[in-house]
Design an enzyme around this catalytic site. Structure first.
Site: not given
Length: 173
Positions: A115, A134
């Protein structure tokens, strides 16, 4: 179904390409933080070993999460192949599957999901990071809830082998 597969392909490619560029080419793994738009957007390295927002990160769930993502992707593809749907449902399914597979590749290669996007606003610092996959998973799931299923299929009435409005079988009143 072709629209679902192409959408999934491009989402997967965009996710993996952005992760490679930001994490490896820009050196985010070593730098840990790169300010892009001051106060709004920064690249912040975060390795997510858990589920959303790092929940259950303390448990070794790598292979369980890989299996779950593959099972959900397979179920969504089977559902779309069987029931079809409008363009928005097909695109939504592709977003979800492409994003899920992007995160699966991360878990296989790194043991965690990479991320790096961190968005803050108005003086409030957001502690969480996310990635293209995501975003696609979230938008795809919401899209499937809103547009999934065949809402255009007429109700099966008497004479078509279904139950009529009374709820009784048309062949056995």
């Amino acid at each position: 179904m072709r629209l679902t597969l192409w959408t999934g392909f491009w989402v997967f490619l965009a996710d993996q390409a952005t992760k490679y560029i930001v994490v490896h080419a820009l050196g985010l793994m070593e730098r840990l933080q790169i300010e892009v738009i001051p106060g709004i957007l920064e690249f912040r390295m975060a390795w997510n070993r858990g589920v959303n927002f790092g929940l259950f990160a303390g448990f070794d769930m790598r292979w369980a999460l890989i299996g779950l993502a593959l099972a959900i992707s397979g179920a969504v593809l089977a559902w779309i192949a069987r029931d079809g749907g409008g363009r928005l449902a097909l695109v939504s399914a592709g977003l979800l599957v492409g994003g899920a597979l992007g995160n699966v590749v991360d878990r296989v290669l790194y043991g965690a999901v990479a991320d790096f996007l961190n968005v803050s606003c108005c003086g409030i610092s957001n502690p969480y990071a996310f990635n293209i996959a995501d975003i696609a998973i979230f938008v795809g799931a919401v899209g499937l809830v809103m547009f999934g299923g065949d809402k255009t299929r007429p109700e099966r009435g008497p004479g078509r082998g279904g139950k009529g409005r009374s709820g009784h079988d048309a062949k056995n009143p």
